[in-house]
Design a protein around this motif. Structure first.
Motif, PDB file in Angstrom:
ATOM      1  N   ALA A 168       0.851  -1.199   0.000  1.00  0.00           N
ATOM      2  CA  ALA A 168       0.000   0.000   0.000  1.00  0.00           C
ATOM      3  C   ALA A 168       0.879   1.237   0.000  1.00  0.00           C
ATOM      4  N   ALA A 190     -10.172  -3.071  -5.089  1.00  0.00           N
ATOM      5  CA  ALA A 190      -9.913  -1.654  -4.796  1.00  0.00           C
ATOM      6  C   ALA A 190     -11.181  -0.858  -5.044  1.00  0.00           C
ATOM      7  N   GLY A 249      -5.560  -1.814  -7.901  1.00  0.00           N
ATOM      8  CA  GLY A 249      -5.698  -0.443  -7.431  1.00  0.00           C
ATOM      9  C   GLY A 249      -6.394   0.413  -8.465  1.00  0.00           C
ATOM     10  N   ALA A 270      -1.171  -0.733  -5.632  1.00  0.00           N
ATOM     11  CA  ALA A 270      -1.877   0.492  -5.244  1.00  0.00           C
ATOM     12  C   ALA A 270      -1.441   1.633  -6.144  1.00  0.00           C
TER      13      ALA A 270
END
Length: 289
Positions: A14, A190, A244, A283
């Protein structure tokens, strides 16, 4: 960094931006194969305490000087949901048979986290926590299930995840099953909110079982194309996943991996490769200019 001699490998899960500072959370694998949660600020490494039980960080958020990292501690082969505030671990309640956090969001003075809780009979509960108080979402499932991402917009709470092989998102506790016109919507990984629009990224699986990167805008599926083919038998939409998503005005950015098993991101469907060999993008954050 001073831990280089102790680390066999590491993984970033992350990312968060605070001013000019870049924070990345994940874990290191020490030479004894024990995983240990960690984060990096501008490349400087911080190992998080876990009483030598083993741990993983899946999410990170920053507010001023406060750094929140969330994931789980592995104790006696049972995962316990946890977050660290400025390096101090806080175990989350309701971790009866196991639990984990996959996402963290700060909203004013409130701390939201999403993940799963396992109860008796090995039943998985998609769940989120607000200031440490758990809320279960959906039915208890005998299959591997959980929340993977969340967002808070005003008084609305959004959570994305999956139950078994079905992708879902929830708005204020109400479930919306995500579908795809041809294949099974396998996972939602996500979530982001832009105005009144809800974007969820994940994957489906085609008839051969290959994952296909996809995102949904307000429940409508959009396949993410690939630019490289590895065989004539596998089409350009096969073997990719999205982990993401971020949106800026009308531009949609998705990250994951492409048909070459390389980390990549897509801007409005156009691919940009990020890595070599076997790699993934987990991410994506857009930084205002």
């Amino acid at each position: 960094n001073k831990f280089d001699d102790e680390i066999s490998n590491s993984q970033a899960k992350a990312i968060a931006i605070n001013g000019n500072d870049v924070y990345v959370a994940g874990f290191i694998a020490e030479k004894n194969d024990r995983q240990a949660a960690a984060y990096w600020k501008n490349g400087v490494f911080t190992k998080l305490p876990d009483n030598l039980s083993g741990s993983v960080a899946n999410a990170i958020a920053v507010n001023g000087n406060d750094v929140y990292v969330a994931g789980y501690i592995n104790s006696n082969s049972v995962k316990t949901a946890v977050y660290w505030k400025n390096g101090i671990a806080v175990n989350l309640p309701d971790n009866l048979m196991g639990s984990a956090v996959n996402s963290i969001v700060l909203n004013g003075n409130d701390v939201y986290m999403a993940g799963y809780i396992i109860t008796a009979g090995n039943k998985y509960n998609v769940a989120y926590w607000k200031n440490g108080i758990a809320t279960n979402l959906g039915d208890k499932s005998p299959y591997y299930s959980g929340a993977t991402a969340m967002a808070v917009s005003g008084t609305d709470i959004y959570v994305a995840g999956y139950i078994g092989n079905d992708a879902f998102y929830w708005k204020n506790g109400t479930a919306a099953k995500l579908t795809e016109t041809q294949f099974v919507a396998f996972s939602a990984n996500a979530l982001t909110i832009k105005g009144n629009d809800v974007y969820v990224a994940g994957c489906t699986r085609n008839d051969n079982g290959y994952p296909i990167a996809i995102y949904w805008k307000n429940g409508a599926p959009v396949r993410v194309p690939n630019s490289i083919l590895i065989s004539e038998e596998i089409n350009a939409l096969s073997i990719s996943e999205a982990y993401g998503i971020a949106v800026n005005d009308t531009d949609v950015y998705v990250t994951g991996y492409n048909v070459s098993y390389q980390a990549a991101y897509w801007k409005n469907g156009v691919t940009a490769e990020l890595g070599y060999g076997n790699s993934r993008g987990y991410a994506i954050v857009l930084v205002p200019r």
